[in-house]
Design a protein around this motif. Sequence first.
Motif, PDB file in Angstrom:
ATOM      1  N   PRO A 257      53.690  21.757  12.535  1.00  0.00           N
ATOM      2  CA  PRO A 257      54.324  20.912  13.551  1.00  0.00           C
ATOM      3  C   PRO A 257      55.714  21.431  13.898  1.00  0.00           C
ATOM      4  O   PRO A 257      56.418  22.005  13.060  1.00  0.00           O
ATOM      5  CB  PRO A 257      54.393  19.534  12.888  1.00  0.00           C
ATOM      6  N   CYS A 258      56.116  21.262  15.136  1.00  0.00           N
ATOM      7  CA  CYS A 258      57.446  21.687  15.561  1.00  0.00           C
ATOM      8  C   CYS A 258      57.908  20.773  16.685  1.00  0.00           C
ATOM      9  O   CYS A 258      57.113  20.064  17.308  1.00  0.00           O
ATOM     10  CB  CYS A 258      57.454  23.153  16.006  1.00  0.00           C
ATOM     11  N   ARG A 259      59.196  20.792  16.968  1.00  0.00           N
ATOM     12  CA  ARG A 259      59.756  19.941  18.009  1.00  0.00           C
ATOM     13  C   ARG A 259      59.833  20.652  19.356  1.00  0.00           C
ATOM     14  O   ARG A 259      59.909  20.006  20.394  1.00  0.00           O
ATOM     15  CB  ARG A 259      61.173  19.498  17.622  1.00  0.00           C
ATOM     16  N   GLU A 260      59.814  21.979  19.334  1.00  0.00           N
ATOM     17  CA  GLU A 260      60.007  22.746  20.565  1.00  0.00           C
ATOM     18  C   GLU A 260      59.284  24.080  20.437  1.00  0.00           C
ATOM     19  O   GLU A 260      59.237  24.681  19.360  1.00  0.00           O
ATOM     20  CB  GLU A 260      61.510  22.966  20.801  1.00  0.00           C
ATOM     21  N   VAL A 261      58.720  24.552  21.551  1.00  0.00           N
ATOM     22  CA  VAL A 261      58.038  25.847  21.578  1.00  0.00           C
ATOM     23  C   VAL A 261      58.529  26.625  22.788  1.00  0.00           C
ATOM     24  O   VAL A 261      58.579  26.104  23.902  1.00  0.00           O
ATOM     25  CB  VAL A 261      56.504  25.689  21.658  1.00  0.00           C
ATOM     26  N   GLU A 262      58.911  27.891  22.537  1.00  0.00           N
ATOM     27  CA  GLU A 262      59.314  28.780  23.623  1.00  0.00           C
ATOM     28  C   GLU A 262      58.279  29.886  23.771  1.00  0.00           C
ATOM     29  O   GLU A 262      57.519  30.175  22.852  1.00  0.00           O
ATOM     30  CB  GLU A 262      60.702  29.363  23.352  1.00  0.00           C
ATOM     31  N   PRO A 263      58.249  30.542  24.939  1.00  0.00           N
ATOM     32  CA  PRO A 263      57.228  31.571  25.168  1.00  0.00           C
ATOM     33  C   PRO A 263      57.587  32.888  24.477  1.00  0.00           C
ATOM     34  O   PRO A 263      58.752  33.106  24.158  1.00  0.00           O
ATOM     35  CB  PRO A 263      57.267  31.738  26.686  1.00  0.00           C
ATOM     36  N   VAL A 264      56.611  33.764  24.266  1.00  0.00           N
ATOM     37  CA  VAL A 264      55.175  33.536  24.435  1.00  0.00           C
ATOM     38  C   VAL A 264      54.654  32.960  23.123  1.00  0.00           C
ATOM     39  O   VAL A 264      55.086  33.388  22.048  1.00  0.00           O
ATOM     40  CB  VAL A 264      54.454  34.845  24.759  1.00  0.00           C
ATOM     41  N   ALA A 265      53.726  31.983  23.183  1.00  0.00           N
ATOM     42  CA  ALA A 265      53.260  31.367  21.951  1.00  0.00           C
ATOM     43  C   ALA A 265      51.904  30.728  22.156  1.00  0.00           C
ATOM     44  O   ALA A 265      51.606  30.198  23.231  1.00  0.00           O
ATOM     45  CB  ALA A 265      54.268  30.314  21.475  1.00  0.00           C
ATOM     46  N   ARG A 266      51.096  30.791  21.091  1.00  0.00           N
ATOM     47  CA  ARG A 266      49.915  29.944  21.033  1.00  0.00           C
ATOM     48  C   ARG A 266      50.381  28.572  20.580  1.00  0.00           C
ATOM     49  O   ARG A 266      51.125  28.433  19.615  1.00  0.00           O
ATOM     50  CB  ARG A 266      48.897  30.502  20.019  1.00  0.00           C
ATOM     51  N   VAL A 267      49.944  27.535  21.305  1.00  0.00           N
ATOM     52  CA  VAL A 267      50.460  26.213  21.009  1.00  0.00           C
ATOM     53  C   VAL A 267      49.345  25.183  21.121  1.00  0.00           C
ATOM     54  O   VAL A 267      48.444  25.304  21.958  1.00  0.00           O
ATOM     55  CB  VAL A 267      51.628  25.857  21.968  1.00  0.00           C
ATOM     56  N   ALA A 268      49.396  24.202  20.237  1.00  0.00           N
ATOM     57  CA  ALA A 268      48.516  23.033  20.325  1.00  0.00           C
ATOM     58  C   ALA A 268      49.386  21.851  20.710  1.00  0.00           C
ATOM     59  O   ALA A 268      50.440  21.614  20.101  1.00  0.00           O
ATOM     60  CB  ALA A 268      47.812  22.782  18.992  1.00  0.00           C
ATOM     61  N   VAL A 269      48.952  21.111  21.728  1.00  0.00           N
ATOM     62  CA  VAL A 269      49.749  20.015  22.275  1.00  0.00           C
ATOM     63  C   VAL A 269      48.985  18.713  22.101  1.00  0.00           C
ATOM     64  O   VAL A 269      47.876  18.558  22.618  1.00  0.00           O
ATOM     65  CB  VAL A 269      50.049  20.243  23.770  1.00  0.00           C
ATOM     66  N   ASN A 270      49.578  17.795  21.346  1.00  0.00           N
ATOM     67  CA  ASN A 270      49.007  16.457  21.182  1.00  0.00           C
ATOM     68  C   ASN A 270      49.546  15.594  22.327  1.00  0.00           C
ATOM     69  O   ASN A 270      50.754  15.441  22.491  1.00  0.00           O
ATOM     70  CB  ASN A 270      49.431  15.895  19.828  1.00  0.00           C
TER      71      ASN A 270
END
Length: 585
Positions: free
Chosen positions: A227-240
Amino acid sequence: MLVVATAGHVDHGKSTLVRTLTGMEPDRWAQERQRGMTIDLGFAWTTLPSGATVAFVDVPGHERFVPNMLAGVGPVPAAVVVVAADEGWMPQSAEHLAALDALGVGHGLLVVTRADLADPGPALHRARAELTATSLWAVEAVAVSAVTGAGLPELRAALDRLAAGLPTPSAEDPVRLWVDRSFTVRGSGTVVTGTLGSGRLRVGDELVLADSGEPVRVRGLHRLGQPCREVEPVARVAVNLRGVARDRIARGDALLTEGRFGMVDLVDVRLAGDPVADLPATLTLHVGAAAVPVRVRPLGVDTVRLRLARPLPLLVGDRALLRDPGRHHIAGGVSVLDVAPPPLRRRGAAAARAAVLATMDGRPDLAGELRRRGLVRAADLRRAGVPVTGSPVCGDWLADPDHWRRLGARLVEAVTEYARTHPLEPGAPVGVLRQRLGLPERALVEALVAAPLRLVAGRVAAADLDPVPEPVARAVALLREEFTARPFRAPEADRLAAVGLGDREIGAAVRAGVLLRLTGNVLLPAGAPQQAVRVLATLPQPFTLSAARQALDTTRRVAVPLLELLDRQGATRRLPDDTRMVVGP
């Protein structure tokens, strides 16, 4: 984070390679593991020697699952082309490479697997030859064996170099996250995954679903399983997501920054691939994780118009590919040139449009867009992916400088023509001018007004225009001697007609302020109310209507509306017994 997609023929060791590098199982479904082949997209990640992270999107190699493969490749910036040493170049190797080339993927690696089963040299040589004429012509090549571990250190080092050489994406761009998976997690609700190519995601962000326009809120984010509070590119991300049911979002949808993307179903594109004349009428457009049927209309030698079966959030400069699913054939790659193309209704319009498209290179260009459109809203350009600089000419409207100057010249001509055909009016109404110039808003006409024009009371006229039209001034002059002798005696209708004051002339005189209309055609000089107050102030106060009529030397036809006007102006006050008195000093 380096995000790469695997590509290559079925059973050439893509998943085995990812499994060996990451220690993770990319095949998500039991069916995939039982059959020994990837059917849907798989994901895994590991840390490279430099400390950087590489995440793999493992795509299926079987021809039946090419749409799944394209959903994984579309959003990623780099690819690992996998060829088995013991089998060499195969049909799906060619189709996957064609897809990568069509999408303009220029960063990646060539990996020859199963180097323990055969000499990797021939396979490497053939693969190099195939890559030469594509966007991946300059990639590094590494031979490896997942069984013996040979070449794996070199592969990890090559991945590090690949990560260091990729362009840095902007975290300040709007978010457009193409959804490649959607599922439900007990206790959390709807979760989607995708590759974040640009923009920044934060917990609490409000986004919209591209397909439905529904607002959703980011309830939680996961990156690399944490889990994280912030994601910057480029990234694989799962969004709830909060606010959307699982069945309302699927692969090919997108999460968007609100107001920064337009949903378009008609685009003009440049095609690199099959001859435009040979294209079938219907193909499938693959962009991001989406696959949408399109109808194809050839325009020029290498340009076509696509009508999408459903709208997508496309931008100028987007890369996509056209595929014929019936023939399992990639028709070519496309660059989006225009996401708001003009209609083609007249004979010859398609050829003229092709000539315009021939000057466009698929790169967002503010000056070019203004030159082609003349006048456009800044918000519309931003939604098309065109960076906006400079100042609007009015509100949110941007204009090509030459087009704006031409509009100004046409405004002068339109005002001059209106004055010629309407000599009794004090200028051309703004609404009329808007229609004559074909402008979308009245405010644009007002913004165009400059010397030698002026804007007064919703009308545009020449700055040196006499406010009293010459025919009106001549007619009023004929009444001046009569008004001087008896200022409160309104001329009768026959007298007005005799001096040339018809309805239009009277209206012009009233607008110009040289005559006062009390009611109907009851006209007095413009200063009559002030002069009447001075006369009435000499009467014993309060005074009657009869006394006022006699003092003003006028008729009841004039006295009644004149006194009512003075009442409204506050110069006189009407008392309960219908007498009046002058108010003030």
